[in-house]
Design an enzyme around this catalytic site. Structure first.
Site, PDB file in Angstrom:
ATOM      1  N   SER B 182       0.828  -1.216   0.000  1.00 14.05           N
ATOM      2  CA  SER B 182       0.000   0.000   0.000  1.00 14.05           C
ATOM      3  C   SER B 182       0.859   1.262   0.000  1.00 14.05           C
ATOM      4  O   SER B 182       1.629   1.476  -0.939  1.00 14.05           O
ATOM      5  CB  SER B 182      -0.957  -0.065   1.206  1.00 14.05           C
ATOM      6  OG  SER B 182      -1.997   0.873   1.049  1.00 14.05           O
ATOM      7  N   ASP B 341      -9.508  -6.158  -3.730  1.00 16.13           N
ATOM      8  CA  ASP B 341      -9.133  -4.823  -3.237  1.00 16.13           C
ATOM      9  C   ASP B 341     -10.064  -3.761  -3.825  1.00 16.13           C
ATOM     10  O   ASP B 341     -10.171  -3.619  -5.045  1.00 16.13           O
ATOM     11  CB  ASP B 341      -7.679  -4.530  -3.632  1.00 16.13           C
ATOM     12  CG  ASP B 341      -7.086  -3.344  -2.877  1.00 16.13           C
ATOM     13  OD1 ASP B 341      -7.853  -2.514  -2.352  1.00 16.13           O
ATOM     14  OD2 ASP B 341      -5.845  -3.263  -2.829  1.00 16.13           O
ATOM     15  N   HIS B 374      -8.278  -4.978   0.404  1.00 16.00           N
ATOM     16  CA  HIS B 374      -6.953  -4.360   0.443  1.00 16.00           C
ATOM     17  C   HIS B 374      -6.081  -5.025   1.516  1.00 16.00           C
ATOM     18  O   HIS B 374      -4.881  -5.246   1.313  1.00 16.00           O
ATOM     19  CB  HIS B 374      -7.134  -2.874   0.740  1.00 16.00           C
ATOM     20  CG  HIS B 374      -5.906  -2.055   0.618  1.00 16.00           C
ATOM     21  ND1 HIS B 374      -5.251  -1.864  -0.579  1.00 16.00           N
ATOM     22  CD2 HIS B 374      -5.196  -1.345   1.543  1.00 16.00           C
ATOM     23  CE1 HIS B 374      -4.197  -1.071  -0.385  1.00 16.00           C
ATOM     24  NE2 HIS B 374      -4.143  -0.755   0.898  1.00 16.00           N
TER      25      HIS B 374
END
Lengths: 394, 394
Positions: B182, B341, B374
């Site tokens: 991320s 995600d 995610h």
């Protein structure tokens, strides 16, 4: 004009008057639309509270037939209203939100169908003079003061029950179909569960299926959260004081974002604005171009919306769940998800259709191909036009 | 112990001591991890402001080799820290966030690689005694007062540049790879652009590709919005006063929601809690089960986080864009998106990989199959373990 001519003219006028009486709510005359209102003297919510003088607005397009069974009821979305089609005046900037598919010769053909649309309880748009609704911003008849959070929790089922009272008064014997996008698709499903013999067809556009998924419950909460954080909200008791506009604008911004898709947003806002006066890389108080644009839109929209009505509508949809009631439904269902929907992704419709078929019932799925995310259910609904026309003719 | 034995023992100790000196920052002794700190006397941000005494924490696992080129740098995610692997003490509830893939014999093998991880500027976790960072909550050396919004805007490039100073001090000649999930994947990309000859491999897990999409810019804004709405925020000037905990908790709730997927949330919260004392269908002030659960988690998390650091980190990632700098990159890139995600959907990685290959460069894509959205980039990273091991060996 001689006497014979006068009589003939009078006859014609009488016939016309009788015709008009036979179509009590036809307002789509010459393509112009009028808002009408309906008042229920008493209404007891699903939560068991009896409200007095429940008033709401509605519009109709087309004519009710003699058997009073050619009605297509259009249920509106979260922030929408009963203005589903047509224009109030020629100079209106835009027609009703589903005008692309509602009208003479259009898929929801007003030459065939009598289309009725109504404002929900706690409709958001209290600042729109053409929206009529009863909710926390309304004055309680007995005290003359706004209900505020004293208004009972309402559900999509309540929305449907007050609208059914209108159709009963209009003398409608049976719907031809009920249709709606998003929140409207939820109401459509409640119609089919509550009144199985009355509802033969459901058009469930950009909807969640048979219940609000837990993820959607949390998204609706995230929309409400900024309002509750705004100091002006005062636990819902802000009438006569400055309303929580900043929180409401923040809420509306999130609704707008969640209703779009990466690709649509990129096409609209992705290019760098070299003329921008804001420099978010230099100042924390400056904002990126897309944020400034969404802020401006949301602040503008907030002034016509009541924050408590927003909270009540969010709560209503959080409570949607008819999954245990599938067996009651007699309607066939047309699901119209949008490929790029991030709010109610198409897999929700696909799974709901499978579940419905597994219960021995009829379901179709038509996927809107669009980059517009959830909003495709409004902006691109014409793509589903022929699928809707065929479904209504079956 | 006789004299000969004593000498032998002393020799061994000296050799060991020399070895330890040759590995200046090795702290993963006996599997235990220690936080260390590094201070840059001066650092000039990309926005042109010079900060004094920029201090941050770091951890290392494994040993630096003689050529000082076996380093894998791990960049942490938005709300993460330099605690990427191992435990501080045996009784720790959990190890570092990527412990599943970092360690002896694991894909990022500490028997081969010297792994370094560092706290970013404006790291969120100011209330965690093991996180060391410099940001708006830090005291300005000259005045002794917290910077507040007087702290300059920082970027992911700034994060990378302060960490590079650490590696230079450790004498690292070249990275073997840089990896992160991320926000960490964003930093990893900045490493490859800033120091092309220093960075031969990038592992870009659950990342946005080469820039923050406009949609992501707006999502980051939506995370920040509740903080700015909290009256306690006071334009960032709340030090010495009650911090904006309600806004911060609301922000963290949205981060958590956006980091998950419908199916994962349904599995965790979808079942009705019949024991719940809250009745959202009766009372507006009561909340659905998933909302109560997320509220509790977020309020708990908020007390260890600084709200301004949250805002600065959001802004930093809003500014990420290296799309014009692709030609500079010499690294090959392993993209590891998660199928479910919703924050950085896998198509962003797929398109970035295509773009990178179209520029004549090497890219691989390994998709994490998971319902965890995610967060799969943390919880399910072991699924990509062998892909990472192979990529690092190439």
């Amino acid at each position: 004009m001689n006497v014979r001519h006068f009589h003939r003219h009078l006859q014609r006028l009488l016939v016309l008057a009788l015709l008009l009486l036979a179509v009590p709510a036809a307002t789509a005359l010459d393509g112009r639309v009028e808002k009408q209102s309906f008042t229920l003297p008493h209404f007891t919510t699903e939560s068991g509270i009896t409200l007095k003088q429940v008033r709401f607005g509605y519009e109709t397009y087309g004519k009710l037939n003699a058997r009073r069974d050619n009605v297509v009821f259009i249920a509106h979305y979260f922030s929408g209203s009963s203005h589903a089609a047509g224009r109030y005046a020629e100079q209106d900037a835009a027609p009703g939100y589903w005008d692309a598919i509602i009208g003479a010769g259009k898929p929801i053909d007003t030459d065939k169908y009598f289309v009725v649309s109504a404002d929900t309880l706690a409709n958001l748009n209290t600042g729109d003079p053409r929206v009529i609704t009863t909710g926390p911003a309304s004055r309680e008849p007995e005290t003359g003061k706004p209900y505020g959070l004293g208004f009972p929790v309402v559900t999509p089922r309540d929305f449907v029950r007050v609208h059914k009272a209108l159709l009963d008064t209009l003398g409608v014997t049976r719907l031809h179909a009920v249709a709606g996008p998003s929140g409207g698709s939820i109401q459509a499903m409640e119609w089919a569960v509550l009144y199985p013999d009355y509802v033969p067809r459901v058009v469930h556009a950009i909807g969640p299926g048979f219940r609000m998924p837990a993820y959607g419950v949390a998204m609706l909460d995230s929309w409400s959260a900024p309002i509750r954080l705004d100091a002006n909200w005062h636990g819902g008791d802000y009438y006569g004081h400055p309303p929580p506009l900043a929180g409401l604008a923040s809420a509306l911004k999130l609704v707008r974002l969640n209703s779009q898709h990466f690709d649509g947003v990129e096409a609209q806002y992705g290019k760098r604005d070299t003329t921008a006066k804001q420099d978010p890389s230099a100042r924390m108080t400056d904002q990126p171009a897309i944020v400034s644009a969404l802020d401006a839109l949301s602040r503008q929209r907030a002034v016509t919306i009541d924050a408590n009505h927003f909270l009540y509508t969010s709560r209503a949809y959080q409570l949607f769940d008819v999954e245990q009631d599938l067996a009651r439904i007699k309607a066939k269902i047309l699901f119209i998800p949008s490929r790029s929907d991030l709010l109610f992704p198409p897999f929700l419709s696909q799974r709901a259709a499978e579940k419905f078929r597994a219960a021995g019932k009829q379901a179709e799925v038509f996927v809107l191909e669009s980059e517009s995310g959830h909003l495709a259910g409004l902006s691109d609904i014409a793509k589903a036009g022929e699928a809707i026309r065929r479904f209504l003719a079956q």
